[in-house]
Design a protein around this motif. Structure first.
Motif, PDB file in Angstrom:
ATOM      1  N   GLN A   1       0.790  -1.210  -0.037  1.00  0.00           N
ATOM      2  CA  GLN A   1      -0.113   0.156   0.048  1.00  0.00           C
ATOM      3  C   GLN A   1       0.924   1.176   0.005  1.00  0.00           C
ATOM      4  O   GLN A   1       1.912   1.322   0.763  1.00  0.00           O
ATOM      5  CB  GLN A   1      -0.798   0.166   1.223  1.00  0.00           C
ATOM      6  N   GLN A   2       0.281   2.201  -0.777  1.00  0.00           N
ATOM      7  CA  GLN A   2       1.015   3.534  -0.619  1.00  0.00           C
ATOM      8  C   GLN A   2       0.242   4.561  -0.923  1.00  0.00           C
ATOM      9  O   GLN A   2      -0.867   4.331  -1.808  1.00  0.00           O
ATOM     10  CB  GLN A   2       2.528   3.627  -1.476  1.00  0.00           C
ATOM     11  N   VAL A   3       0.434   5.848  -1.033  1.00  0.00           N
ATOM     12  CA  VAL A   3      -0.226   6.953  -1.580  1.00  0.00           C
ATOM     13  C   VAL A   3       0.486   7.661  -2.901  1.00  0.00           C
ATOM     14  O   VAL A   3       1.591   7.918  -2.654  1.00  0.00           O
ATOM     15  CB  VAL A   3      -0.500   8.073  -0.377  1.00  0.00           C
TER      16      VAL A   3
ATOM     17  N   ALA B   1      -4.893   6.819  -2.077  1.00  0.00           N
ATOM     18  CA  ALA B   1      -4.315   5.554  -1.424  1.00  0.00           C
ATOM     19  C   ALA B   1      -4.566   4.770  -2.439  1.00  0.00           C
ATOM     20  O   ALA B   1      -5.727   4.018  -2.629  1.00  0.00           O
ATOM     21  CB  ALA B   1      -4.997   5.496  -0.151  1.00  0.00           C
TER      22      ALA B   1
ATOM     23  N   THR C   1      -3.817   0.247  -3.094  1.00  0.00           N
ATOM     24  CA  THR C   1      -3.531  -1.053  -2.701  1.00  0.00           C
ATOM     25  C   THR C   1      -3.244  -1.922  -3.847  1.00  0.00           C
ATOM     26  O   THR C   1      -4.048  -1.973  -4.843  1.00  0.00           O
ATOM     27  CB  THR C   1      -4.635  -1.730  -1.928  1.00  0.00           C
TER      28      THR C   1
ATOM     29  N   GLN D   1       1.030  12.355  -3.463  1.00  0.00           N
ATOM     30  CA  GLN D   1       0.946  12.883  -2.222  1.00  0.00           C
ATOM     31  C   GLN D   1       0.902  14.500  -2.281  1.00  0.00           C
ATOM     32  O   GLN D   1       0.034  14.995  -1.379  1.00  0.00           O
ATOM     33  CB  GLN D   1       2.145  12.520  -1.263  1.00  0.00           C
TER      34      GLN D   1
END
Length: 339
Positions: free
Chosen positions: A25-27, A37, A39, A30
């Motif tokens: 998971q990461q954004v 977000a 996944t 930003q």
């Protein structure tokens, strides 16, 4: 005894998946005005300890290895779009199965319409949802760590409920406000027309595009019991050339009859470009993750009426429904997204 048997099947399923399913998971974006977000589920090597992903007191999770080393190879891409006030967890069961088929699967939490993010301004920018998926695809093929493992010629998009409406935009379905408002005057459905203001569908919105939101990289689409389909112009649906699988729930939870939603798509998309199936023993939320024993009561404690999320309405369990749904989706994607 039946519950113990079902849980045993789930455990076996998760043990198999844990050997191959990686999770990350990461954004992205930003520092943009709309961070996303994301996944990712992907084919991975056994380089860590499996954990239950997406599990909470209400729902079962799926077994995966967080940040596992990616398996070498070239894999197709599946983009997932959740329903209104849903989230990335809702289709985790399907994501894990599609990894077994050799796909890298990416789900996005759409700002403003997720479980813990109800932002009226963002929700009213209805066109952002399809663009979210295109942004995730851009990031995957140009910037992400999975770039070397992707076959960008084999891309599908799958969405449930409002997510189904979202992915249909990506293959050329066009929202027609005049048609939508006229239909709502004739049939004032509270589950669709009642949300028109929140979704920005009743009147023009600032910044609203006047062009199609189509993404030509999408080669297949799966719609899971979508809503608001009657707002798509028949002419835009008739012009769709991307193969579509339309799956619908036959048990109406109230004011969301599949004949007038999924059936509307099937009536207007060319027959040689779509497959259509109604699960007569499934309800709208049967496409979501598995509920734990006592989940309905917990949901009602937090929000009266939410126990409907765990309601299926037929003789088959959600486990059995999911297996049937997965097999249908898997056959469709394997046929359409050939190497």
């Amino acid at each position: 005894m039946r519950l113990i048997f079902v849980l045993g099947l789930l455990a076996m399923c998760c043990q198999v998946s844990a050997q191959t399913v990686g999770f990350h998971q990461q954004v992205i974006g930003q520092h943009s005005t709309r961070p996303l977000a994301v996944t990712i589920w992907y084919p991975g090597e056994q380089t860590g300890t499996a954990e239950s992903i997406g599990e909470n007191p209400v729902f079962y999770g799926i077994s995966a290895i967080r940040d596992a080393v990616p398996e070498k190879g070239r894999f197709g891409i599946v983009l997932l779009s959740h329903g209104y006030r849903g989230n990335w967890r809702n289709l985790n069961w399907l994501a894990a199965n599609l990894v077994q088929d050799g796909f890298i699967v990416a789900a996005v939490d759409h700002p403003g319409t997720t479980s813990r993010d109800h932002n009226p301004l963002q929700a009213s920018q209805w066109w952002q949802r399809p663009k979210d998926l295109s942004r995730v695809l851009d990031w995957l093929v140009t910037e992400s760590q999975w770039q070397p493992f992707l076959d960008s010629r084999r891309v599908a998009a799958i969405g449930h409920s409002m997510g189904g409406w979202t992915v249909m935009n990506l293959i050329g379905a066009r929202f027609d406000r005049e048609l939508f408002n006229r239909d709502c005057q004739k049939l004032p459905n509270p589950r669709t027309c009642g949300l028109a203001g929140e979704f920005g569908l009743d009147v023009p919105q600032p910044g609203e595009p006047d062009t199609l939101l189509k993404d030509d990289r999408i080669k297949a689409v799966v719609s899971l019991d979508l809503g608001m389909a009657r707002g798509f112009s028949p002419s835009s649906l008739a012009a769709i050339e991307v193969p579509s699988l339309i799956l619908a729930a036959g048990v109406d939870i109230g004011d969301l009859p599949q004949q007038m939603e999924s059936g509307y798509l099937a009536d207007h998309i060319p027959e040689n470009k779509r497959q259509y199936r109604v699960y007569e023993d499934a309800a709208h939320f049967s496409f979501m993750q598995l509920c734990k024993p006592g989940a309905a009561e917990l949901l009602d404690q937090e929000q009266p009426g939410d126990s409907i999320i765990c309601f299926d309405g037929g003789e088959r369990s959600r486990v059995a429904l999911h297996q049937d749904m997965y097999e249908q989706i898997s056959r469709f994607l394997k046929t359409v997204l050939k190497d």
